[in-house]
Design an enzyme around this catalytic site. Structure first.
Site, mmCIF file in Angstrom:
data_model
loop_
_atom_site.group_PDB
_atom_site.id
_atom_site.type_symbol
_atom_site.label_atom_id
_atom_site.label_comp_id
_atom_site.label_asym_id
_atom_site.label_seq_id
_atom_site.Cartn_x
_atom_site.Cartn_y
_atom_site.Cartn_z
ATOM 1 N N ASP A 8 17.584 -53.464 -61.597
ATOM 2 C CA ASP A 8 18.483 -54.225 -62.458
ATOM 3 C C ASP A 8 17.615 -55.042 -63.407
ATOM 4 O O ASP A 8 16.763 -55.815 -62.958
ATOM 5 C CB ASP A 8 19.376 -55.157 -61.643
ATOM 6 N N ASP A 130 33.357 -51.001 -60.127
ATOM 7 C CA ASP A 130 32.913 -52.176 -59.391
ATOM 8 C C ASP A 130 34.159 -52.936 -58.957
ATOM 9 O O ASP A 130 34.997 -53.286 -59.793
ATOM 10 C CB ASP A 130 32.044 -53.072 -60.272
#
Length: 259
Positions: A8, A130
């Site tokens: 990330d 998500d």
């Protein structure tokens, strides 16, 4: 199944967020390209990259980092984070990335979702779902989408999507373990294999997913690898089913999984 170590990127660094909270950042490597090389050297074949700047701001600020990873490794790479236009997707795919992941745009712009799969093909696009408590979150997990994860998965399948990353936000970055049944439910709604993300804390978690491997394409792991809860090599072996049966990790698998 295959393992996808996660990188990330925020501010040009490899980080992890706790439950998607931008105020709870842990920096693991100042050089994401170097981190990718380390994952490859450890046996990874795939890499999951999220541009956290893009997810929050809608601007691909880390395309050069992705390009650097692809130039200096032979990894297969999927990239997500703020990819909300065809031009943005094209920029990522032009770096040599294998797949782009769409999240917010799938909810906000169904016409875009359709156009993307038609232009790039079903093997180059991924729907990223998500969710928290079963409800979809968008825009870097800061907004609700007022649609259930299962319903969105079904819609994307109808458009022709064949890859899906499902992240349980409540577990992501927390190493709290996984709920295999949630991914089986998503597989049933989507009709294709699912990439599991969120909460992987040990090789035992991967082996639990292996028990329902008919529903799982791959497994994304981040914090647990960075904090050495298990190695990339062990994660790869667990996904491939080549881990030695006498491994201590198997002690956690005595109880059957309820689906």
């Amino acid at each position: 199944m295959y393992l996808l170590p996660a990188i990330d990127i925020l501010g040009g660094k490899a980080v992890r967020l706790a439950k998607g909270d931008y105020d709870k950042v842990t920096v693991y490597n100042d050089d994401p390209v170097l981190q990718a090389q380390l994952f490859e050297e450890a046996g990874a074949e795939w890499l999951h990259v999220v541009d956290l700047d893009g997810a929050r701001d809608g601007d691909q600020a880390n395309v050069d980092v992705v390009s650097g990873i692809l130039k200096r490794t032979k990894l297969h790479v999927e990239v997500g984070g703020g990819i909300r236009t065809l031009d943005a997707a094209r920029r990522i795919l032009d770096t040599g990335a294998d797949r782009v992941i769409f999240g917010t745009a799938l909810v906000r712009d169904p016409d875009f979702a359709q156009a993307a799969v038609e232009e790039f093909g079903s093997d180059s696009v991924v729907c990223g779902i998500d969710a928290k408590d079963g409800d979809v979150k968008v825009e870097g997990w800061v907004s609700g989408a007022e649609i259930s994860a299962l319903e969105l998965a079904s819609r994307m399948a109808a458009l022709g999507y064949e890859h899906l990353v499902y992240t349980d936000i409540a577990r992501d970055g927390m190493q709290t373990g996984i709920a295999p049944a949630a991914y089986v439910e998503m597989y049933q709604a989507f009709g294709n294999l699912v990439i599991a993300s969120g909460g992987i804390s040990s090789v035992a978690d991967i082996l639990k997913l292996a028990k329902v491997s008919e529903a799982i394409e791959g497994v994304i792991a981040g914090r647990a690898i960075y904090e050495e809860s298990f190695t990339v090599a062990d994660g790869v072996a667990a996904c491939k089913g080549t881990m030695q049966q006498e491994s201590d990790f198997l002690r956690d698998l005595e109880k059957p999984i309820e689906l």
